[in-house]
Design a protein around this motif. Structure first.
Motif, PDB file in Angstrom:
ATOM      1  N   ARG A  40     -29.841 -15.012 -38.507  1.00 40.57           N
ATOM      2  CA  ARG A  40     -29.318 -13.735 -39.425  1.00 40.57           C
ATOM      3  C   ARG A  40     -28.240 -13.108 -38.866  1.00 40.57           C
ATOM      4  O   ARG A  40     -27.574 -12.737 -39.466  1.00 40.57           O
ATOM      5  CB  ARG A  40     -30.062 -13.665 -40.704  1.00 40.57           C
ATOM      6  N   ALA A 336     -18.335 -11.198 -42.769  1.00 40.41           N
ATOM      7  CA  ALA A 336     -18.696 -11.441 -43.709  1.00 40.41           C
ATOM      8  C   ALA A 336     -18.561 -12.781 -44.734  1.00 40.41           C
ATOM      9  O   ALA A 336     -19.104 -13.569 -45.033  1.00 40.41           O
ATOM     10  CB  ALA A 336     -18.930 -10.475 -44.949  1.00 40.41           C
ATOM     11  N   LYS A 339     -20.351 -14.978 -42.063  1.00 37.49           N
ATOM     12  CA  LYS A 339     -22.703 -14.834 -42.320  1.00 37.49           C
ATOM     13  C   LYS A 339     -21.822 -15.523 -43.825  1.00 37.49           C
ATOM     14  O   LYS A 339     -23.261 -16.670 -43.972  1.00 37.49           O
ATOM     15  CB  LYS A 339     -22.563 -13.453 -42.393  1.00 37.49           C
ATOM     16  N   GLY A 340     -21.485 -15.455 -44.364  1.00 33.84           N
ATOM     17  CA  GLY A 340     -21.053 -16.034 -45.660  1.00 33.84           C
ATOM     18  C   GLY A 340     -21.837 -17.813 -45.319  1.00 33.84           C
ATOM     19  O   GLY A 340     -22.091 -18.755 -46.024  1.00 33.84           O
ATOM     20  N   ASP A 344     -26.170 -19.547 -44.205  1.00 34.39           N
ATOM     21  CA  ASP A 344     -26.897 -20.430 -45.949  1.00 34.39           C
ATOM     22  C   ASP A 344     -26.232 -21.618 -45.525  1.00 34.39           C
ATOM     23  O   ASP A 344     -25.179 -22.792 -45.476  1.00 34.39           O
ATOM     24  CB  ASP A 344     -25.308 -19.926 -47.073  1.00 34.39           C
ATOM     25  N   ARG A 396     -18.597 -15.653 -50.898  1.00 36.48           N
ATOM     26  CA  ARG A 396     -19.453 -15.559 -51.977  1.00 36.48           C
ATOM     27  C   ARG A 396     -21.376 -15.334 -52.425  1.00 36.48           C
ATOM     28  O   ARG A 396     -22.265 -15.045 -52.792  1.00 36.48           O
ATOM     29  CB  ARG A 396     -18.520 -14.374 -53.268  1.00 36.48           C
ATOM     30  N   LEU A 399     -23.600 -15.197 -49.190  1.00 33.86           N
ATOM     31  CA  LEU A 399     -23.670 -13.893 -48.983  1.00 33.86           C
ATOM     32  C   LEU A 399     -25.008 -13.066 -50.629  1.00 33.86           C
ATOM     33  O   LEU A 399     -26.319 -13.251 -50.919  1.00 33.86           O
ATOM     34  CB  LEU A 399     -22.570 -13.182 -48.861  1.00 33.86           C
ATOM     35  N   ALA A 403     -27.652 -11.990 -48.775  1.00 36.17           N
ATOM     36  CA  ALA A 403     -27.619 -10.319 -48.301  1.00 36.17           C
ATOM     37  C   ALA A 403     -26.289 -10.125 -49.395  1.00 36.17           C
ATOM     38  O   ALA A 403     -25.406  -9.969 -49.827  1.00 36.17           O
ATOM     39  CB  ALA A 403     -27.231 -10.263 -47.452  1.00 36.17           C
ATOM     40  N   GLU A 406     -23.510  -7.518 -49.367  1.00 37.35           N
ATOM     41  CA  GLU A 406     -23.023  -7.421 -48.599  1.00 37.35           C
ATOM     42  C   GLU A 406     -21.338  -8.591 -49.050  1.00 37.35           C
ATOM     43  O   GLU A 406     -20.486  -8.155 -49.206  1.00 37.35           O
ATOM     44  CB  GLU A 406     -23.783  -8.534 -47.295  1.00 37.35           C
ATOM     45  N   LYS A 407     -21.600  -8.839 -50.205  1.00 38.36           N
ATOM     46  CA  LYS A 407     -20.427  -9.730 -51.096  1.00 38.36           C
ATOM     47  C   LYS A 407     -19.382  -8.724 -51.450  1.00 38.36           C
ATOM     48  O   LYS A 407     -18.340  -9.561 -50.990  1.00 38.36           O
ATOM     49  CB  LYS A 407     -21.335 -10.271 -52.573  1.00 38.36           C
TER      50      LYS A 407
END
Length: 427
Positions: A40, A336, A339-340, A344, A396, A399, A403, A406-407
């Motif tokens: 993560r 971001a 991460k997204g 996921d 999007r 996230l 999270a 954080e979007k």
């Protein structure tokens, strides 16, 4: 030295390397140790060019230059790195400040569970650097390529590793010295659960490299004049060194695993060999030959892993490397996005399936296309702009699942994509 000296030497066959099996096992063990149960966290590296109030670049050694900036920063980053009397880095917990070959200033920070924390820490660093630059009314430029002039004219910092790299890469082409002196990046690192998860993430990131480079394009000037095309760092890295750049050989083929990456490392010319005292020596033999009869220590493993520069690099994490240096809000937006997409599970599975039939030639052609046409390029059979839209939609959604708060961090880069523009276009 010339290029023929580098490539003509006889390479030692694997079966003439008695320690090869142990060294390969040491590399694989290192990769396995990097696995985490619940990936993560995100690591971020952001490089800057430092200039004075007139826009002239600051060298390492000049009065009020980069060495003095590091000296000032050491008041707040007290863990210093000094070699032969030269200050080469400062640090404090979760924040490591180093300098690249031509004194580009880099902050490596994290890993971060929260990108809000990352934003706060990078903003803090930017403020600290601004204070340190006050004696010359200077600025820290987060851009992809030095706008001030020819890269070859810039002074290298006093570090033997970089002198040897400059010698070796200069014998191949002018792109290596341009990479060392003229380029600056944003790098994002992600974790993996196990070998299969790691390789899947490396493959996807390698295929997406041309799109990430386009989305994060922030080099409007090249060698002191207008750039000839988009995504200049893509071209710099394409031709820097065929042995250690671009897509890892075999990565996009099945099967590929930790042992294959270990072979890639052992078969790559070292350029720099570190002795038992931590001193650097020039050595163009592959790492497998250097350690043919001597098992690699952990320090040897870590050094070898640092001497390859593919689009996506494996250490004890996956390092995604194609983005230009960008101002902090955009760098965080890029983190971001990563991460997204990669944290996921649904997104990861969809991307893995979409990338399954794409090979290294396709990636090469995609790089050529985005350099020439930008968002109008056709990449993997589709318009680059539409793929970029889909990547942000996926991020999007990803996230939102892992999270949600954080979007909104995606917005700075998402707005550029929606406008079919890059930071280089609007600079």
């Amino acid at each position: 030295m010339n290029a023929s000296d580098i490539f003509s030497a006889r390479r030692m066959p694997h079966d003439e390397q008695p320690a090869r099996a142990r060294n390969k096992a040491a590399l694989v063990s290192y990769f396995k140790e990097g696995a985490v149960a619940d990936p993560r966290e995100i690591g971020i590296e952001l490089e800057h060019f430092l200039v004075d109030g007139t826009g002239e670049p600051l060298s390492y050694s000049q009065p009020h230059g980069v060495r003095d900036v590091l000296e000032t920063l050491s008041e707040r980053y007290p863990d210093v790195t000094v070699h032969d009397g030269d200050l080469l880095g400062v640090a404090k917990p979760s924040m490591n400040v180093t300098i690249e070959p031509a004194a580009q200033l880099e902050l490596s920070a994290g890993p971060f569970g929260s990108l809000d924390t990352a934003r706060r820490i990078f903003d803090e660093f930017e403020a600290d650097v601004a204070d340190a630059l006050q004696p010359v009314c200077g600025r820290a430029l987060a851009i992809g390529y030095d706008p001030s002039g020819r890269a070859a004219d810039k002074e290298l910092i006093p570090k033997a590793r970089y002198a040897y790299m400059n010698e070796y890469l200069s014998a191949i082409s002018p792109w290596g010295p341009r990479m060392m002196r003229g380029s600056a990046s944003t790098q994002v690192s992600i974790d993996y659960r196990d070998e299969a998860d790691c390789i899947a993430k490396m493959r996807i990131a390698s295929v997406l490299t041309p799109l990430f480079a386009l989305i994060c394009d922030n080099a409007a000037v090249f060698e002191g004049g207008p750039r000839p095309h988009a995504c200049m760092r893509t071209e710099v890295w394409k031709y820097c060194d065929p042995d250690r750049c671009n897509t890892v050989p075999g990565l996009l083929d099945a099967p590929f695993g930790f042992e294959d990456y270990a072979d890639y490392i052992l078969d790559t010319p070292a350029i720099v060999r570190m002795d038992e005292h931590g001193e650097a020596h020039y050595d163009s033999r592959p790492f497998g030959e250097i350690h043919a009869e001597t098992p690699m220590t952990r320090a040897d493993v870590e050094h070898a892993l640092s001497m390859v520069f593919p689009d996506v690099r494996l250490k004890s994490y996956v390092e995604i490397r194609p983005a230009d240096s960008m101002p902090v809000p955009y760098a965080i937006a890029y983190a971001a996005l990563i991460k997204g997409l990669f944290y996921d599970d649904e997104n990861l599975a969809a991307l893995e399936e979409a990338c399954m039939q794409i090979g290294v030639r396709d990636v090469w052609r995609a790089k050529e296309a985005v350099m020439r046409y930008g968002y109008r390029a056709h990449v993997y059979g589709r318009e680059a702009a539409l793929i970029a839209d889909e990547l942000f939609d996926m991020a999007r959604k990803g996230l939102a699942a892992i999270a949600p708060h954080e979007k909104a961090l995606l917005d700075p880069l998402a707005a550029l994509v929606a406008a079919r523009a890059t930071l280089a276009d609007i600079s």
